[in-house]
Each structure stands twice: as C-alpha cells, then as structure tokens.
Design an enzyme around this catalytic site. Structure first.
Site, PDB file in Angstrom:
ATOM      1  N   ASP A 136       0.871  -1.173   0.000  1.00 28.44           N
ATOM      2  CA  ASP A 136       0.000   0.000   0.000  1.00 28.44           C
ATOM      3  C   ASP A 136       0.906   1.219   0.000  1.00 28.44           C
ATOM      4  O   ASP A 136       1.461   1.597   1.033  1.00 28.44           O
ATOM      5  CB  ASP A 136      -0.900  -0.016   1.242  1.00 28.44           C
ATOM      6  CG  ASP A 136      -1.734   1.260   1.386  1.00 28.44           C
ATOM      7  OD1 ASP A 136      -1.811   2.035   0.412  1.00 28.44           O
ATOM      8  OD2 ASP A 136      -2.304   1.481   2.476  1.00 28.44           O
ATOM      9  N   LYS A 182       2.669  11.412  -3.670  1.00 28.05           N
ATOM     10  CA  LYS A 182       1.648  10.633  -4.382  1.00 28.05           C
ATOM     11  C   LYS A 182       0.587  11.532  -5.016  1.00 28.05           C
ATOM     12  O   LYS A 182      -0.014  11.174  -6.022  1.00 28.05           O
ATOM     13  CB  LYS A 182       0.996   9.648  -3.407  1.00 28.05           C
ATOM     14  CG  LYS A 182      -0.045   8.731  -4.024  1.00 28.05           C
ATOM     15  CD  LYS A 182      -0.557   7.737  -2.994  1.00 28.05           C
ATOM     16  CE  LYS A 182      -1.672   6.881  -3.536  1.00 28.05           C
ATOM     17  NZ  LYS A 182      -2.145   5.890  -2.539  1.00 28.05           N
ATOM     18  N   GLU A 233      -7.387   0.184  -4.326  1.00 22.45           N
ATOM     19  CA  GLU A 233      -7.350   0.078  -2.871  1.00 22.45           C
ATOM     20  C   GLU A 233      -8.656  -0.442  -2.269  1.00 22.45           C
ATOM     21  O   GLU A 233      -8.622  -1.311  -1.378  1.00 22.45           O
ATOM     22  CB  GLU A 233      -6.964   1.431  -2.269  1.00 22.45           C
ATOM     23  CG  GLU A 233      -5.502   1.796  -2.552  1.00 22.45           C
ATOM     24  CD  GLU A 233      -5.173   3.251  -2.318  1.00 22.45           C
ATOM     25  OE1 GLU A 233      -6.069   3.995  -1.862  1.00 22.45           O
ATOM     26  OE2 GLU A 233      -4.025   3.656  -2.597  1.00 22.45           O
ATOM     27  N   ASP A 267     -12.834   5.058   1.610  1.00 29.23           N
ATOM     28  CA  ASP A 267     -11.377   5.065   1.748  1.00 29.23           C
ATOM     29  C   ASP A 267     -10.876   6.512   1.775  1.00 29.23           C
ATOM     30  O   ASP A 267     -10.766   7.166   0.733  1.00 29.23           O
ATOM     31  CB  ASP A 267     -10.757   4.297   0.581  1.00 29.23           C
ATOM     32  CG  ASP A 267      -9.234   4.196   0.680  1.00 29.23           C
ATOM     33  OD1 ASP A 267      -8.645   4.799   1.585  1.00 29.23           O
ATOM     34  OD2 ASP A 267      -8.635   3.500  -0.169  1.00 29.23           O
TER      35      ASP A 267
END
Length: 533
Positions: free
Chosen positions: A8, A69, A170, A192
């Site tokens: 992850d 990211k 994810e 999420d």
C-alpha cells in the site's frame, strides 16, 4: 515459493504484507512500527526515507518531500496540481514531458524517482525481516487513479527493483483483506479516506468474486486537507496571542503542521488536545516566542465539517451510480487513517444505518488485501475473480471543442469499445485524436490525457472517409487508444501513459543507477549520496 509483497503505497504512510500459510504477516519498519511515513529528505547529499526523514522535517523544509503521491503521473499545468504544489514546502517545476519535477539542489527529480526511494525502503525492510530476496509485488492505487498515474506507479516500482504483477484498486484490496469474496453475496461500500486521496467503491462480493459496481472519488481530498484546516486555525491563534504572523517562517510553519497532525490524531480518542511549542519563532524584537493552546474535538469538527460532507456527497453519488440506495448496503468498510475520526464514522453510520466493519486496522487493511491478491496470483487457479470498472469517462475531442465519451465511467473492465467517425473537411489528409477523461461536455473542462495523428488519409469529400476509434482498457485500468482508417487499414495508436511518462532511456538510467548505489547491506532508512538518490 518466492514471496510476493503486497504494498500500500500511501500518500502519508505506507504498509506492506505477505501471506504465509494463509495468514497475513505485516512488514515491520523503523523501531517495529507497521507503517512507513511516505517522506523523503535530502541531507548533505544523502537521502533519508521514512521516520528519519519525518523527524528532521522542521529543520530542512525545502529538502523534505511529503505527499508526492498527490503529484505522481499528473500534468504540471493542471490547476489541481498547481493547487497541491502550493501547499508543499519544496520547489516544483515543469518537467520535459509536462510532468512535475522536484528541485533539490542542482537536481530535478521525477516523482516516480521519489516514490522509488520509498519502495526501495519497503523492499529492504521486507528482505531483512523475511531473510530472502524480494523481487515481485502487487501494488495498490486509489480507484480514482487514471492510466498515467498507474503507469507512473509501476515505473517507480521498476526503479526500486520490483516487478509489479498486478495493480489493484485500494477498495478492492480492502474487500479481499476481509475475505469478502468468500461466502454469500452481499453489497459492500468501501469508504477510503487516506492522507491525500478519497475513494468510494461499491462492490458486489461473494461466491468467489469481487465485482465493482461503481466507483467515485476525489484525488485531492484527504487527511492533509484536514491538517491544513487545523494548521490555519493554529496560525490564527498564534497571531492573536502574540500579534505575530508566522506564515513566512518555514520552520515555525512545519512545527505547527506537525502539531496539527498530531492533535488531529489524538482527537480521535480524546475530547481535547494541548499543543505546546516552545521557541516556535522570534518576534520583531528578536525575543523567543513560545506558543501554547488547546483544541477541542468539537473545534476540529467545526473546521472540517464541509470536508466530511464533501466525502458523504461523493459516497451517496457512488451508491446511486451502483443502482442502490444507502439502505441497501449490507456492509461498510472504512479504510485509511482518517476514518478513525469519530465524525466520519458517525456520518457513515447515519447514512447507511449499519456499523462499519472492524477487525483489520484501517492503516493496514489495504496492504493485507494486496498480499491476499498476491497469493491468489500464485495459486493454481484464482480463488477470487476481480471485476473492476473505469473511474472516469474516456473519449475524444470532436467538432466545436466538444467532448465525445466513448467509454462511460463505471464501465466494467477489461473492455474494448469502438466508435465510428468521419472526416469533417474536404480533402482532409490527417486527423488529430485528442484523448480526454472527465465528465464535462466542454473539452477544456476535462483532463487531456494525450494526442496522436492519423496521417495519410486519401483526398475525399468531407464525410466520405470513415475512421474507427477504439479504446482498450485492461483489468488494471491501463488504456490504449487506436484509430483506424477503415478503407486503407492504416492504424495509429497511443498508450496514454506515454504522454507524461519518464522516457525509456531515462528510466533505464535510473534503474542502472539504483542498482549501482543501493547495495544489499544498505542500512535501513538511509540511501547513499551518489546519483539520483
């Protein structure tokens, strides 16, 4: 059997796991912690990764990189990218392919290079812990990531010496972590909310399959935005106490930012949090300024109420796109550290009328799910079938600068869809194919992913020559667009990721440099000073 790492690669923190004998084993990092801060810093020509980088951030703001990211695979010119860059303490410039580059000293780093440092640290920790070489991985990405972002993530893994066997969304990984592909059929919503991105996926699970019914999200909404709200409040409090604006003091702002994040985390368990920052800055007279204040959970919730509501609007929209109502959701999975916030849990509970599932920590659930997926790839036959969807409308530019959707959002993948077009001018010799993603009719309100030319078209009146445009999307969300003149069979194609990707020669050079400067006995958390690292 060689270990395949489930990773992850988070905006704020990373986690990694493997599945051995049916049980997930999470990789420990610095001092046994199960998550690795997604922070890279450069000190005296040396790169620090993870906790050592995070600890020195206040004293080295311009050379400490966090939340990379948010920038991976994105165009420098994109307004959302520019907004994100404005919140960073480091300098970003436009790269040779229109991508984002980070300036450290005389070097300009591509975002995948920075992510590669984090992945190399994860790989090193796994190798140390399991006492064997790690060469393969399953890496997760937000469901809302486009093809360019997915490809840039794979390039980062290549630089770090990892072969990516599968890119998994994810939310889908979270469902796998809970074993939801087993047992009877149910409708599951995955909420999420991580450090930098927000995703919602609505899944149909059970009977050995995980099928995504709909997906939605926001690539620029996450825990950092909650931190920034509290940071601005702390700046105002400091101004009121000391009649002093600290926004121009980089070190003071970094300390306040860290204090905001720490207080936010504490307020998930406590009603209030005290903040004490001695020697925060100096006033106009050169005297040291000590800052203290107390913030309540109620204050944090009032500062961020609109952010929480924005996530719920997206949540309800995703449920509706799946053809359901919130009451029809059987289970809710909460993923990401931000879901520990009581206000978020209560909003989700009130909307769906069911308690969120528990049993796997929200910071680890995605990595565990990636490890489960890795084990399924190793199996003689997949124990679970993953059926995903496209997160965005995809199409091309047509006349009058209008966007023509060819693959609507939430179309199941893999898919290949073709649309027929004709020339619009007499004796037209070439056609420019401009590929976009987005939901707006006007092309300039969407994101342009790339363009290419189909040349050599025969002279003919407008409307006589037919061109077939085909979009092919893999089960990993990778996109290929081709245009074919049906009469001659002439074909041109574009892999969308090529538009902003690191060039092949540069990528090979980065991989070679990593192999030269990252020996097997490299101490955890530290990279050598040579080359790009």
């Amino acid at each position: 059997m060689p270990l395949v790492l489930g990773v992850d690669l988070g905006t704020t923190n990373c986690a990694a796991a493997v599945l051995q004998d049916g049980a997930p084993l999470v990789v420990p990092f610095h001092q046994g912690k199960l998550t690795l801060p997604s922070v890279v810093a450069f000190v005296d020509g040396q790169a620090l990764v993870g906790e050592p980088a995070r600890r020195q951030a206040a004293n080295n703001v311009p050379n400490t990189i966090f939340a990379a990211k948010r920038l991976i695979g994105r165009s420098y010119a994109d307004p959302q990218t520019r907004k994100a860059i404005g919140a960073m303490g480091y300098t970003c410039v436009e790269g040779p392919n229109g991508d984002v580059r980070i300036v450290i000293g005389e070097r300009r780093y591509a975002i995948p290079e920075i992510s590669a440092l984090v992945l190399a640290e994860i790989k090193h920790a796994a190798r140390q812990h399991f006492a064997q070489e790690i060469t393969h991985a399953v890496i997760t990405v937000p469901a809302y990531f486009n093809d360019r972002q997915r490809q840039a993530t794979k390039q980062a893994a290549m630089i770090a010496g990892l072969e990516v066997l599968r890119v998994v969304n994810e939310p889908t990984a979270a469902a796998l972590a809970y074993g939801m592909h087993q047992g009877g059929e149910r409708r599951v919503a995955v909420y999420d909310l991580g450090g930098g991105t927000f995703d919602v996926s609505v899944l149909k699970v059970g009977g050995g399959a995980v099928e995504v019914l709909a997906s939605d999200g926001d690539a620029f909404l996450g825990g950092h935005d909650f931190d920034n709200r509290l940071l601005r409040w702390l700046v105002d409090q400091c101004n009121r106490q000391h009649q002093l604006d600290v926004t121009g003091d980089e070190k003071a702002m970094q300390r306040l930012r860290e204090a905001a994040e720490t207080a936010k985390i504490r307020l998930s368990d406590e009603a209030s949090a005290k903040i004490a920052l001695p020697f925060l800055t100096r006033n106009r007279g050169g005297e040291s300024v000590h800052f203290e204040c107390e913030v309540s959970r109620e204050k944090l919730e009032s500062l961020t109420a609109d952010l929480v509501e924005a996530t719920m609007i997206t949540f309800r929209r995703a449920v509706s796109a799946a053809g359901l109502t919130p009451e029809k959701i059987d289970e809710v999975l909460l993923v990401g550290g931000m879901t520990c916030m009581p206000a978020i849990r209560s909003q989700v509970r009130a909307t769906t009328h069911c308690d969120p599932a528990s049993g796997v920590h929200p910071d680890l659930v995605v990595a565990v799910g990636a490890a489960v997926q890795a084990s399924l790839l190793d199996a003689a036959s997949d124990a679970a079938v993953l059926l995903d969807v496209t997160p965005h409308n995809l199409g091309i530019l047509t006349v009058a600068n209008l966007a023509e959707t060819i693959v609507p959002r939430n179309t199941k993948v893999p898919v290949a869809q073709t649309r027929k077009f004709v020339t619009v001018r007499d004796n037209q010799e070439q056609v420019k194919i401009v590929v976009f993603q987005g939901d707006e009719r006007q092309i300039d309100k969407n994101e342009i992913l790339g363009e290419f030319l189909l040349e050599g078209i025969r002279h003919a009146p407008a409307g006589e020559v037919q061109i077939d445009v085909c979009f092919e999307i893999t089960n990993e969300g990778m996109v290929k667009v081709s245009a074919t003149e049906t009469e001659s069979g002439r074909v041109e194609a574009l892999r969308i990721s090529n538009a902003l990707a690191i060039s092949e020669p540069d990528l090979k050079a980065m991989i070679a440099e990593r192999q030269r400067v990252l020996p097997d006995d490299l101490p955890a958390g530290v990279s050598p000073s040579d080359g790009p690292f």
